[in-house]
Enzyme design. Structure first.
Site, PDB file in Angstrom:
ATOM      1  N   HIS A   1      49.364  39.161  38.832  1.00  0.00           N
ATOM      2  CA  HIS A   1      48.256  38.569  38.091  1.00  0.00           C
ATOM      3  C   HIS A   1      47.290  39.681  37.701  1.00  0.00           C
ATOM      4  O   HIS A   1      47.002  40.562  38.510  1.00  0.00           O
ATOM      5  CB  HIS A   1      47.521  37.549  38.968  1.00  0.00           C
ATOM      6  CG  HIS A   1      46.137  37.231  38.477  1.00  0.00           C
ATOM      7  ND1 HIS A   1      45.000  37.714  39.095  1.00  0.00           N
ATOM      8  CD2 HIS A   1      45.711  36.501  37.414  1.00  0.00           C
ATOM      9  CE1 HIS A   1      43.936  37.282  38.435  1.00  0.00           C
ATOM     10  NE2 HIS A   1      44.328  36.555  37.416  1.00  0.00           N
TER      11      HIS A   1
ATOM     12  N   ASN B   1      43.503  40.203  35.154  1.00  0.00           N
ATOM     13  CA  ASN B   1      42.490  39.549  34.333  1.00  0.00           C
ATOM     14  C   ASN B   1      41.363  40.546  34.152  1.00  0.00           C
ATOM     15  O   ASN B   1      40.869  41.109  35.128  1.00  0.00           O
ATOM     16  CB  ASN B   1      42.001  38.284  35.068  1.00  0.00           C
ATOM     17  CG  ASN B   1      40.699  37.724  34.497  1.00  0.00           C
ATOM     18  OD1 ASN B   1      39.743  37.519  35.233  1.00  0.00           O
ATOM     19  ND2 ASN B   1      40.669  37.491  33.206  1.00  0.00           N
TER      20      ASN B   1
ATOM     21  N   ARG C   1      37.632  40.999  31.876  1.00  0.00           N
ATOM     22  CA  ARG C   1      36.736  40.224  31.015  1.00  0.00           C
ATOM     23  C   ARG C   1      35.391  40.912  30.845  1.00  0.00           C
ATOM     24  O   ARG C   1      34.967  41.714  31.681  1.00  0.00           O
ATOM     25  CB  ARG C   1      36.546  38.814  31.583  1.00  0.00           C
ATOM     26  CG  ARG C   1      36.179  38.778  33.035  1.00  0.00           C
ATOM     27  CD  ARG C   1      36.311  37.377  33.663  1.00  0.00           C
ATOM     28  NE  ARG C   1      35.824  37.415  35.034  1.00  0.00           N
ATOM     29  CZ  ARG C   1      36.551  37.792  36.086  1.00  0.00           C
ATOM     30  NH1 ARG C   1      37.823  38.116  35.932  1.00  0.00           N
ATOM     31  NH2 ARG C   1      36.019  37.837  37.285  1.00  0.00           N
TER      32      ARG C   1
ATOM     33  N   GLY D   1      36.709  21.530  30.483  1.00  0.00           N
ATOM     34  CA  GLY D   1      37.446  21.204  29.279  1.00  0.00           C
ATOM     35  C   GLY D   1      37.995  22.384  28.509  1.00  0.00           C
ATOM     36  O   GLY D   1      38.051  22.361  27.280  1.00  0.00           O
ATOM     37  N   GLY D   2      38.394  23.426  29.202  1.00  0.00           N
ATOM     38  CA  GLY D   2      39.074  24.537  28.530  1.00  0.00           C
ATOM     39  C   GLY D   2      40.444  24.116  28.031  1.00  0.00           C
ATOM     40  O   GLY D   2      40.871  22.982  28.243  1.00  0.00           O
ATOM     41  N   ARG D   3      41.157  25.031  27.371  1.00  0.00           N
ATOM     42  CA  ARG D   3      42.504  24.696  26.882  1.00  0.00           C
ATOM     43  C   ARG D   3      43.447  24.629  28.090  1.00  0.00           C
ATOM     44  O   ARG D   3      43.846  25.647  28.654  1.00  0.00           O
ATOM     45  CB  ARG D   3      42.980  25.742  25.864  1.00  0.00           C
ATOM     46  CG  ARG D   3      44.319  25.362  25.248  1.00  0.00           C
ATOM     47  CD  ARG D   3      44.746  26.301  24.124  1.00  0.00           C
ATOM     48  NE  ARG D   3      45.987  25.813  23.535  1.00  0.00           N
ATOM     49  CZ  ARG D   3      47.204  26.232  23.903  1.00  0.00           C
ATOM     50  NH1 ARG D   3      47.338  27.143  24.839  1.00  0.00           N
ATOM     51  NH2 ARG D   3      48.287  25.715  23.331  1.00  0.00           N
ATOM     52  N   ILE D   4      43.797  23.397  28.470  1.00  0.00           N
ATOM     53  CA  ILE D   4      44.522  23.132  29.723  1.00  0.00           C
ATOM     54  C   ILE D   4      45.806  23.948  29.828  1.00  0.00           C
ATOM     55  O   ILE D   4      46.090  24.555  30.862  1.00  0.00           O
ATOM     56  CB  ILE D   4      44.848  21.625  29.846  1.00  0.00           C
ATOM     57  CG1 ILE D   4      43.563  20.809  29.969  1.00  0.00           C
ATOM     58  CG2 ILE D   4      45.757  21.361  31.043  1.00  0.00           C
ATOM     59  CD1 ILE D   4      42.649  21.247  31.068  1.00  0.00           C
ATOM     60  N   GLU D   5      46.604  23.971  28.771  1.00  0.00           N
ATOM     61  CA  GLU D   5      47.895  24.653  28.844  1.00  0.00           C
ATOM     62  C   GLU D   5      47.725  26.162  29.031  1.00  0.00           C
ATOM     63  O   GLU D   5      48.546  26.802  29.687  1.00  0.00           O
ATOM     64  CB  GLU D   5      48.752  24.337  27.619  1.00  0.00           C
ATOM     65  CG  GLU D   5      49.254  22.893  27.585  1.00  0.00           C
ATOM     66  CD  GLU D   5      50.128  22.515  28.791  1.00  0.00           C
ATOM     67  OE1 GLU D   5      50.813  23.396  29.331  1.00  0.00           O
ATOM     68  OE2 GLU D   5      50.093  21.347  29.201  1.00  0.00           O
TER      69      GLU D   5
END
Lengths: 349, 349
Positions: free
Chosen positions: A151, A153, A155, A307-311
């Protein structure tokens, strides 16, 4: 910590729209952030170019190593500003699921969120605060139980001065990390991985690796089990107490270290023969990965609640996972050694 | 709602100890609850006998229907009072994982927790409040993708008057429910299941079934997906605005309806031939089950955060689960019909 969470909460309120084409940049020449928003020299623009280049490089390295799978790309945008590029490779030759996502979002942060984040007195009433948030986020789950999950990330966040208080301070910070989650320990591989992280850190500050290694061990703790999801790496958040240029170079170095840190480990392990027992243990550890991500991971839990983009958010979950009741590896076994290292984090270098 | 959560939080602070023998009762003749604590006529004692009997009955019915698997039993106790019996059947002929747990815990609730739960003014300083919490909780995951998962849970809570304020009111309430989670809809089976729930409800109050059916649809919502985990059933919490005897009979009736509501559906479906595609869809729905339980289920999330017995709490997770990126069933397909019914709850009777 609180500030970055608030910003993320404010970021993801709007629903995304699918786009047919991938833009050069998600920045606009003229928007709430002011006319210089898309100036190619600004940190935000350079950070966006960096994460898009890293997305290309990582995906190319994965496809080359995989031999069979190809990434599919989904591009989306938000009416308020920005968008993202989700790339997923599923059921490849080497990886069962590999997601590499980039997102660049900006707009106006509600005054309440800004006030709560900054902790200012309620009497001060700032107008909406312009913010900018961009990041690359990736989880790579291989098929072979001897090949580790990776993983990473990275930002970058900015808030601008509120429109009606031009003297207000401008805030920015970096966050991120890279961590390794094997089901079985190959000590030379874990050492290699940590050494690359340390090398990237040491170029900038000798205190970085020990500090961010511990931060990583602390962050990826599955509290209800008292064990980490894997063997760590580096993790940091809200980093702004160094020169901004230096930190941009640092996160760039970290992101560019992903391929040399990870791909050689996959080359060495991807063709190792394994048994059903090895696979079942990998699947149990994948179950722990799911537990961490759904219960504790801040990006995931905040994304789900706001409510972010779930996928895109849940692409971090493995293709398959397993939960056996009260499974205890035999003391001294290879499975037990992994579990022990997850309970008692080790110094690998 | 707040009160029952607070009590549960207070309940699980202590670590459990494994026991070699299963006791007749977890109640003690003489403890903080007063000398009559174990009187066999008290609601708490009758509720405990009921859930132990239901545990026996459900486990016997499962083993009979399964034909191969046997439950293994773990008994545990808490130093402060009470304990539990966890029974798990794994990798049977019909069920891949079936857990039926009973727990009976009591002790003293910290004054802060009680005050926060009751919402009284901070100036009132009650002493520690004696509480009692007992429940049966079960999740049954079959192997065949045409056989549905079943969950049920019935629980009873009491708080006594604080020792130093004998006039303080005594509180009690019931909670629970039974719900069905198939991967494929067989309408006669879903109707049968809901009819049995309605019959149990209608014996006591005609408003119960519609009210608790809707409560169930609302509760088992996976908010980030806008879909329920399954096809519902009944759910209620903090129920105390009826006669206590009536409610004890009602939850007893509900718990005793589990076997007739569920076993006939398993008999009809357990030997149906299925394809890899059917199995993959079941596994994706199991992934949704994991999402609901780890992100939203109050019992699970509270148990994890407050140090309950992890293996008993997480026995609700399926043996295996699956997450595919952006999976969309074909419109009009059997998979699509199930998803549609999870997004738009239906009236089944």
């Amino acid at each position: 910590r609180a500030l970055s969470l608030r910003v993320r909460a404010a970021v993801v309120i709007e629903k995304e729209t699918p786009e047919n084409e991938r833009p050069e940049t998600f920045l606009r020449r003229s928007d709430e952030l002011g006319s210089a928003a898309a100036s190619p020299n600004l940190v935000r623009a350079r950070f966006e170019r960096m994460i898009m280049a890293v997305q290309d490089d990582v995906c190319a390295a994965i496809e080359a190593e995989d031999g069979e799978g190809k990434f599919q790309e989904d591009v989306w945008s938000r009416p308020g500003g920005g968008g993202g590029i989700s790339r997923v490779l599923q059921d490849g030759g080497v990886w069962e699921k590999a997601g590499v996502n980039v997102s660049v979002v900006y707009g106006m942060m509600p005054p309440d969120a800004y006030r709560a984040a900054k902790g200012g007195p309620p009497s001060e009433k700032p107008g909406p605060v312009p913010f900018f948030a961009a990041g690359i986020s990736s989880v790579l789950h291989p098929k072979n139980p001897f090949s580790p999950t990776l993983h990473f990330n990275y930002r970058y966040f900015e808030t601008d001065a509120p429109k009606d208080s031009p003297g207000a301070p401008r805030e920015w910070w970096f966050g991120g990390g890279t961590d390794l989650t094997p089901a079985y320990i190959f000590e030379e591989d874990v050492k290699h991985f940590h050494q690359i992280q340390k090398k990237a850190c040491d170029k900038f500050d000798p205190s970085f690796y020990p500090r961010f290694k511990k931060w990583c061990d602390d962050y990826f703790l599955i509290k209800h089990r008292g064990e980490r999801r894997g063997l760590g790496g580096i993790f940091f958040d809200d980093l702004n107490d160094y020169d901004q240029e230096m930190l941009l170079s640092f996160v760039t170095e970290c992101a560019k270290s992903v391929v040399p840190a990870y791909i050689p480990i996959i080359s060495r392990t991807k063709d190792r023969p394994f048994t059903d027992q090895h696979k079942a243990w990998q699947q149990l550890r994948r179950g722990r990965y799911v537990e961490f991500n759904l219960v504790y991971d801040r990006g995931t839990t905040f994304g789900l609640k706001t409510g972010g983009r779930i996928e895109s958010i849940l692409v971090s979950l493995p293709l398959t996972a397993r939960w056996e009741y009260d499974h205890q590896p035999e003391e001294g076994s290879e499975e037990w050694k992994l579990l022990d290292a997850c309970i008692n984090p080790k110094e690998w270098i």
